[in-house]
Design a protein around this motif. Structure first.
Motif, PDB file in Angstrom:
ATOM      1  N   MET A 119       0.845  -1.197   0.000  1.00  0.00           N
ATOM      2  CA  MET A 119       0.000   0.000   0.000  1.00  0.00           C
ATOM      3  C   MET A 119       0.881   1.248   0.000  1.00  0.00           C
ATOM      4  N   PRO A 120       0.548   2.252  -0.801  1.00  0.00           N
ATOM      5  CA  PRO A 120       1.285   3.522  -0.717  1.00  0.00           C
ATOM      6  C   PRO A 120       1.052   4.159   0.650  1.00  0.00           C
ATOM      7  N   LEU A 121       2.108   4.433   1.360  1.00  0.00           N
ATOM      8  CA  LEU A 121       2.017   4.888   2.740  1.00  0.00           C
ATOM      9  C   LEU A 121       1.423   6.283   2.827  1.00  0.00           C
ATOM     10  N   PHE A 122       0.504   6.435   3.757  1.00  0.00           N
ATOM     11  CA  PHE A 122      -0.200   7.705   3.940  1.00  0.00           C
ATOM     12  C   PHE A 122       0.781   8.868   4.055  1.00  0.00           C
ATOM     13  N   MET A 123       0.488   9.933   3.324  1.00  0.00           N
ATOM     14  CA  MET A 123       1.244  11.191   3.303  1.00  0.00           C
ATOM     15  C   MET A 123       2.523  11.115   2.485  1.00  0.00           C
ATOM     16  N   THR A 124       2.794   9.973   1.812  1.00  0.00           N
ATOM     17  CA  THR A 124       3.977   9.917   0.956  1.00  0.00           C
ATOM     18  C   THR A 124       3.697  10.472  -0.438  1.00  0.00           C
ATOM     19  N   SER A 125       2.428  10.638  -0.786  1.00  0.00           N
ATOM     20  CA  SER A 125       2.031  11.347  -1.999  1.00  0.00           C
ATOM     21  C   SER A 125       0.614  11.854  -1.807  1.00  0.00           C
ATOM     22  N   GLU A 126       0.123  12.642  -2.745  1.00  0.00           N
ATOM     23  CA  GLU A 126      -1.142  13.357  -2.547  1.00  0.00           C
ATOM     24  C   GLU A 126      -2.301  12.422  -2.212  1.00  0.00           C
ATOM     25  N   LYS A 127      -2.378  11.273  -2.866  1.00  0.00           N
ATOM     26  CA  LYS A 127      -3.526  10.383  -2.689  1.00  0.00           C
ATOM     27  C   LYS A 127      -3.173   9.092  -1.965  1.00  0.00           C
ATOM     28  N   ALA A 128      -1.974   8.970  -1.446  1.00  0.00           N
ATOM     29  CA  ALA A 128      -1.602   7.754  -0.720  1.00  0.00           C
ATOM     30  C   ALA A 128      -2.318   7.714   0.622  1.00  0.00           C
ATOM     31  N   CYS A 129      -2.837   6.546   0.997  1.00  0.00           N
ATOM     32  CA  CYS A 129      -3.561   6.465   2.264  1.00  0.00           C
ATOM     33  C   CYS A 129      -3.362   5.130   2.975  1.00  0.00           C
ATOM     34  N   GLY A 130      -2.297   4.388   2.655  1.00  0.00           N
ATOM     35  CA  GLY A 130      -2.049   3.116   3.303  1.00  0.00           C
ATOM     36  C   GLY A 130      -1.642   3.285   4.754  1.00  0.00           C
ATOM     37  N   GLY A 131      -2.151   2.405   5.626  1.00  0.00           N
ATOM     38  CA  GLY A 131      -1.784   2.462   7.035  1.00  0.00           C
ATOM     39  C   GLY A 131      -0.365   2.020   7.299  1.00  0.00           C
ATOM     40  N   ASN A 132       0.183   1.169   6.415  1.00  0.00           N
ATOM     41  CA  ASN A 132       1.598   0.796   6.469  1.00  0.00           C
ATOM     42  C   ASN A 132       2.051   0.484   5.057  1.00  0.00           C
ATOM     43  N   ASP A 133       3.338   0.262   4.878  1.00  0.00           N
ATOM     44  CA  ASP A 133       3.857  -0.019   3.536  1.00  0.00           C
ATOM     45  C   ASP A 133       4.488  -1.405   3.469  1.00  0.00           C
ATOM     46  N   LEU A 134       3.912  -2.343   4.194  1.00  0.00           N
ATOM     47  CA  LEU A 134       4.420  -3.708   4.232  1.00  0.00           C
ATOM     48  C   LEU A 134       3.827  -4.548   3.098  1.00  0.00           C
ATOM     49  N   PRO A 135       4.538  -5.589   2.655  1.00  0.00           N
ATOM     50  CA  PRO A 135       3.915  -6.530   1.721  1.00  0.00           C
ATOM     51  C   PRO A 135       2.736  -7.226   2.389  1.00  0.00           C
ATOM     52  N   ILE A 136       1.686  -7.454   1.623  1.00  0.00           N
ATOM     53  CA  ILE A 136       0.462  -8.043   2.175  1.00  0.00           C
ATOM     54  C   ILE A 136       0.325  -9.472   1.676  1.00  0.00           C
ATOM     55  N   MET A 137       0.581 -10.420   2.565  1.00  0.00           N
ATOM     56  CA  MET A 137       0.448 -11.849   2.268  1.00  0.00           C
ATOM     57  C   MET A 137       1.231 -12.222   1.005  1.00  0.00           C
TER      58      MET A 137
END
Length: 776
Positions: A119-137
């Motif tokens: 997930m694109p980590l929140f606040m790293t770009s205008e529309k990024a909103c991921g709670g973390n930037d870890l691989p998911i499963m």
């Protein structure tokens, strides 16, 4: 009409009319660059009225569809399995029994999950909103205790839950850091918030503190907190070819669409996110792993998927507020003037998110001091990523700051309100900018008179039977924000109906109602003639419901769109119109049409303009200017929080018997919905003060009380009658004269309660929550 059809009408109607919280001193009193516009448009009477929420009726009838209530054919239900170690690898993963269980359609693990980007980590770009930037499963690694390691799809929720319980996982645990002291021993790093360092120094505060004739110096601590929105985090997803359709409980639909597109390699317009109704958010309803996993499972199974987290599941994978350790030291002269103000400390954070709790934010602008030292350091733990929670920074920062000011007032034998007023700044203490509007003294003066502050006595002096009675006070403060990117569209028909479209949100705070009031006044229409549509990523704009900024963002967008609409209508009106020769700044929406502001007899109805132009509709879309006003002014809401408590001398029980919030938040658009927001924040502040704590096992990083049976929030018996009042003085440098009201209510409450407890008992509690064991 069927329930489904009724629900669709609910979405079309209430979700259109349910989203506004703007005041409107003058629709055009705000201009780009933060300059006041001399043009004050005429009001039509809706703004400022206590109008009930337009979505209230359908919610009471139970037909407002939430994220877990969208029926889809062939839908499968999901359940998650969570890790039980803080860090390590999956050694064995036995899913055979689950796969053979009744009703199971799919078991998804790292072995068969689709390939997905983090997930694109929140606040790293205008529309990024991921709670973390870890691989998911994507592999066998585990990063925190509670991370999802398997997903089960079944024909019913009960079958999915049962099958998930049959999955057996063994782990190879690795060395992890789960205790704050160990994390601090490993070294800390400077904190940053929204790209800015959480550090500020002016003069030599340490030397000034040491030389001051009067001083306090204490450490205050706050625990982890969880959001606990009544609506559980849920999502219903379906793939329609290469398009991903998502019904979510979200505070940021446009951000969600972009971020999910990034995860699955899709263009933004291939992801359609809707969120017409949200049962509470408080900062927690962004993009977490469950939405991604639901979409992945839907893709793998070829079926629509509904995933609703259990209450425990919310605690396991959705972050809340992190722990803080804060030092506040104040040095003062005999007259109470501050020589030094020090506010420093440490917060915990994971390596995979970007939100250290910014507890120094209120201190940056609250008081004048000859010297100042502010600093937030970050210690890293292997834990679920923390995130924004109602008034991040201010909620817990004001507890420390305002408790310390009370301690200094007691030590100097100065009334706590008087000490605060003696240190009121004339300009922003850290930036030097002038305040756009600051009515702190009025909020305190009016609140003190209403609350009966003059009756407050010395600590421990007032007793009624087994109960010691005390009063406390604290300053509330929250900054004004307006985030860029909020385009809005207005569609006006020849029958005089306007539709306002913007990808914004209503999480129950009455945004749609207030914005309908504002749009109706601006257009010169009745509220029934305005439809406000929101909660859909296909609409224009990139508006997030966070930072108490949505009202300003929407207001600025509607101002821009309305200007464009007036300009287009004047073109269509032509030379035969009474409006001929006028420009947009001379004209306002009045009585179902346009009129010259200082000569209202020069008027023509929308129906007449469009009929002459042989048009059925006119559609305009516009984007407001960047939020340059914040570069010119120091912009904040304020409040004075008054609390009366009773403390039992036998049991140590604390009861809040009275509470008053006196606020200065600019123009109040809708007194009814604003009062509800103020009270809701205060109630959450009472929880912060007296009971809320996410208990965390420092041996293994596991949250130990993931339920409302063990995580205590205020119930009716805990909440007294709460009185709220406000100045209603418009801020000339914000759209509509309004500042946000959603978060300020929680700020200052913790300190007001703690200060009242001290006044009742003579015992100072510096560690939240204030439980009876700390008072016995």
């Amino acid at each position: 009409m069927s329930i489904v059809e009724d629900a669709k009408q609910a979405v079309k109607g209430a979700a259109q009319a349910a989203m506004q919280t703007a005041v409107q001193m003058a629709p055009d009193s705000w201009m780009p660059g933060g300059r006041p516009d001399p043009l004050i448009r005429q009001q039509h009477g809706f703004v400022g009225k206590p109008i009930s929420r337009l979505d209230g009726a359908i919610k009471v009838r139970g037909i407002a569809p939430y994220a877990a209530e969208f029926p889809l054919d062939r839908m499968a239900y999901a359940a998650l399995v969570f890790s039980t170690v803080a860090k390590g690898r999956i050694a064995t993963l036995d899913t055979a029994a689950a796969e053979a269980a009744p009703g199971v359609a799919l078991v998804m693990t790292y072995r068969n999950a689709p390939r997905m980007a983090p997930m694109p980590l929140f606040m790293t770009s205008e529309k990024a909103c991921g709670g973390n930037d870890l691989p998911i499963m994507q592999d066998d690694r585990v990063y925190w205790n509670g991370e999802p390691v398997a997903l089960v799809l079944a024909e019913t929720q009960d079958e999915a839950d049962h099958a998930a319980s049959l999955i057996h996982v063994d782990y190879v645990a690795e060395a992890s850091v789960t205790a704050l002291d160990e994390a601090k021993a490993n070294g800390t790093e400077p904190g940053q918030f929204m790209g800015q360092p959480l550090k500020y120094e002016s003069g030599d505060a340490d030397a000034a503190l040491a030389a001051a004739p009067h001083r306090v110096d204490a450490t205050y601590t706050t625990p982890r907190h969880s959001h606990n929105a009544i609506e559980l985090h849920a999502v219903t997803v379906v793939w329609e070819g290469e398009t991903l359709r998502v019904h979510d409980a979200s505070q940021m639909v446009a951000h969600m669409a972009w971020s999910l597109g990034h995860v699955f390699g899709l263009d933004e317009d291939q992801v359609h996110v809707t969120s017409p109704f949200v049962g509470g958010g408080f900062g927690g309803k962004g993009l977490w792993q469950h939405q991604v996993l639901a979409a992945a499972a839907a893709k793998l199974s070829g079926r629509p998927v509904r995933l609703m987290l259990s209450r425990e599941g919310v605690y396991r994978i959705v972050g809340g507020r992190t722990i803080t350790e804060q030092r506040v030291a104040i040095g003062a002269q005999a007259d109470g003037g501050f020589d030094a103000l020090v506010h420093t400390g440490t917060v915990a954070m994971s390596h995979h998110n970007v939100l250290p709790e910014p507890f120094i934010l209120p201190t940056r602008s609250a008081y004048a001091s000859k010297t100042m030292k502010l600093d937030v350091e970050v210690a890293y733990l292997d834990m679920v990523a923390n995130t924004f929670m109602r008034a991040p920074g201010e909620a817990v920062g004001t507890f420390a700051l305002e408790s310390a000011i009370d301690e200094l007032a007691v030590a100097m034998d100065i009334d706590p309100i008087e000490l605060r007023m003696r240190n009121e700044p004339e300009k922003d203490p850290t930036t030097g900018a002038p305040f756009s509007s600051r009515e702190v003294e009025k909020a305190y003066r009016d609140g003190a008179a209403r609350f009966g502050w003059a009756q407050r006595g010395k600590p421990g002096a007032r007793r009624e039977g087994e109960w010691l009675v005390g009063m406390g006070v604290a300053t509330a403060t929250y900054p004004y924000y307006r985030m860029p990117g909020g385009a809005a569209r207005i569609t006006l028909t020849r029958h005089g109906h306007a539709t306002v479209d913007i990808a914004a949100h209503d999480m129950g705070m009455g945004t749609a109602t207030a914005q309908t009031q504002v749009a109706a006044d601006r257009l010169g229409l009745e509220m029934e003639q305005v439809t406000f549509r929101y909660g859909d990523s296909s609409l224009p704009g990139v508006v997030m419901a966070g930072g108490s900024q949505q009202t300003a963002a929407i207001g600025a967008s509607v101002i821009a769109a309305h200007r464009a609409l007036v300009g287009e209508l004047l073109k269509l009106a032509g030379n035969d119109s009474p409006l001929a020769g006028l420009d947009a700044d001379e004209v306002g929406g009045i009585d179902g049409g346009l009129a010259k502001l200082d000569e209202p007899t020069r008027h023509e109805s929308y129906a007449s303009i469009l009929a002459r132009a042989q048009r059925d509709t006119v559609v305009v879309e516009a984007t407001p200017p960047m939020p340059l006003e914040t570069m010119h002014w120091s912009m904040h809401s304020h409040g004075a929080m008054f609390c009366e408590v009773r403390v039992n001398i036998v049991t140590g029980e604390v009861r809040v018997s009275r509470f008053l919030g006196s606020f200065d938040c600019g123009r109040i658009l809708n007194p009814k919905t604003a009062a509800s927001q103020f009270r809701g924040g205060i109630i959450m502040g009472l929880g912060l003060a007296l009971m809320e704590e996410t208990q965390y096992d420092e041996r293994n990083g596991r949250i130990m009380n993931p339920s409302l049976a063990e995580y205590h929030v205020p119930v009716h018996m805990d909440v007294p009658e709460i009185e709220v009042m406000w100045t209603d003085i418009p801020d000339p440098h914000t759209p509509m004269g309004a500042r946000g009201v959603g978060e300020i209510g929680i700020t200052g409450v913790g300190a007001a309660v703690a200060n009242a407890v001290f006044n009742a008992t003579g015992k100072r509690i510096r560690d939240l929550p204030i439980t009876l064991d700390k008072l016995l």
